[in-house]
Structures are given as C-alpha cells and as structure tokens.
Design a protein around this motif. Structure first.
Motif, PDB file in Angstrom:
ATOM      1  N   UNK A  85     -15.078 -11.483  30.751  1.00 29.83           N
ATOM      2  CA  UNK A  85     -16.374 -11.695  30.091  1.00 29.83           C
ATOM      3  C   UNK A  85     -17.539 -11.319  30.993  1.00 29.83           C
ATOM      4  N   UNK A  86     -17.458 -11.622  32.287  1.00 28.40           N
ATOM      5  CA  UNK A  86     -18.537 -11.246  33.209  1.00 28.40           C
ATOM      6  C   UNK A  86     -18.679  -9.727  33.294  1.00 28.40           C
ATOM      7  N   UNK A  87     -17.560  -9.028  33.316  1.00 30.13           N
ATOM      8  CA  UNK A  87     -17.590  -7.567  33.428  1.00 30.13           C
ATOM      9  C   UNK A  87     -17.976  -6.886  32.119  1.00 30.13           C
ATOM     10  N   UNK A  88     -17.930  -7.622  31.014  1.00 28.43           N
ATOM     11  CA  UNK A  88     -18.224  -7.032  29.710  1.00 28.43           C
ATOM     12  C   UNK A  88     -19.521  -7.557  29.082  1.00 28.43           C
ATOM     13  N   UNK A  89     -20.362  -8.162  29.853  1.00 30.84           N
ATOM     14  CA  UNK A  89     -21.686  -8.582  29.368  1.00 30.84           C
ATOM     15  C   UNK A  89     -22.691  -7.502  29.732  1.00 30.84           C
ATOM     16  N   UNK A  90     -23.341  -6.941  28.739  1.00 37.01           N
ATOM     17  CA  UNK A  90     -24.296  -5.859  28.977  1.00 37.01           C
ATOM     18  C   UNK A  90     -25.482  -6.324  29.822  1.00 37.01           C
ATOM     19  N   UNK A  91     -25.786  -7.608  29.775  1.00 32.12           N
ATOM     20  CA  UNK A  91     -26.927  -8.116  30.524  1.00 32.12           C
ATOM     21  C   UNK A  91     -26.761  -7.916  32.031  1.00 32.12           C
TER      22      UNK A  91
END
Length: 140
Positions: A85-91
C-alpha cells in the motif's frame, strides 16, 4: 418535451468507475512518455531509473512470498500489505515530485524514477488494481 429518468445507481457507478479508470490510463500514458523522454534526453541512468521504479512497487509482493501458498486466490499475504500500500499510493511520489520541483539542484534520474513510479501506480488503477485491505484483498 420529454424528460429522461435518472439512471439507476449501478449504471452511474459503472460509468463513473469507467471514467475514472480512463483518466488513470491517460495519466499512465503521460507519466510513461515523461519517463521515456527523461531517459532519452538524459541518458541511460535516467532510463534505467524510470524502468526500475516502474517495476519496483510490485517487488513488495516478495515480503509475503513465504506465506503466499496459504493465501486465497488474489489475496496478498497480510505481512506484505503495508509495504504494498505504501508503494502504491500516488501521494508518495507526487509529494516527492513536489519536493523535487521546489528544491534547488536537479537530478534527471530522480525525475525519471518518479515518472516510472507514477506510471506504475496509474496503470494499476487503470486496470482495476488498487490498494489492499489489511487482510490482503483488493479494496472495493
């Protein structure tokens, strides 16, 4: 003069989801073009950075490799979910891109890497892959 009845919620939701996925796909193409352009203009290191960061977010799957045989189809092992999830958050890459733009000194390879990362996230969203629940399933 006739009036149209509003569409049922299902149709509206499907149309909205389709438009959102199309927008993510356009963004993915744009980030891909920018990453390739950085590689072409600034050399192999920039191109390599874009390619590595395009692939890197999915390497988070390796964190749960040991537990993978016991998972349901499509389920990511829960131990890998926070990394995924951290690697796939655009933010995250967008924030880094903002810092890159605001800070003095520019390194083309960093820009290319961020473009590759954003392209990966955008393609995932365009093809229906999003963040995961804590149990490892796709969020609805």
């Amino acid at each position: 003069m006739s009036t149209c009845a509003p569409a049922p919620p299902r149709t509206t939701e499907r149309t909205s989801a389709g438009a959102c996925r199309a927008a993510w796909f356009v963004a993915a193409l744009a980030w891909s073009v920018l990453g390739v352009m950085a590689g072409v203009q600034h050399g192999r290191l920039a191109g390599l950075a874009a390619a590595v960061f395009f692939v890197a977010p999915d390497l988070t799957f390796l964190a749960g490799l040991r537990d993978a045989p016991r998972m349901a189809r499509g389920q990511l092992p829960p131990r890998a979910v926070p990394l995924y999830n951290a690697a796939h958050r655009a933010l995250v890459p967008l924030t880094l891109l903002g810092l890159y733009a605001a800070l003095p000194g520019k390194w083309a390879s960093a820009l290319a890497a961020l473009c590759g990362w954003l392209a990966h996230i955008s393609y995932d969203r365009a093809f229906g892959y999003g963040l995961r629940t804590k149990e490892g399933f796709q969020r609805g």
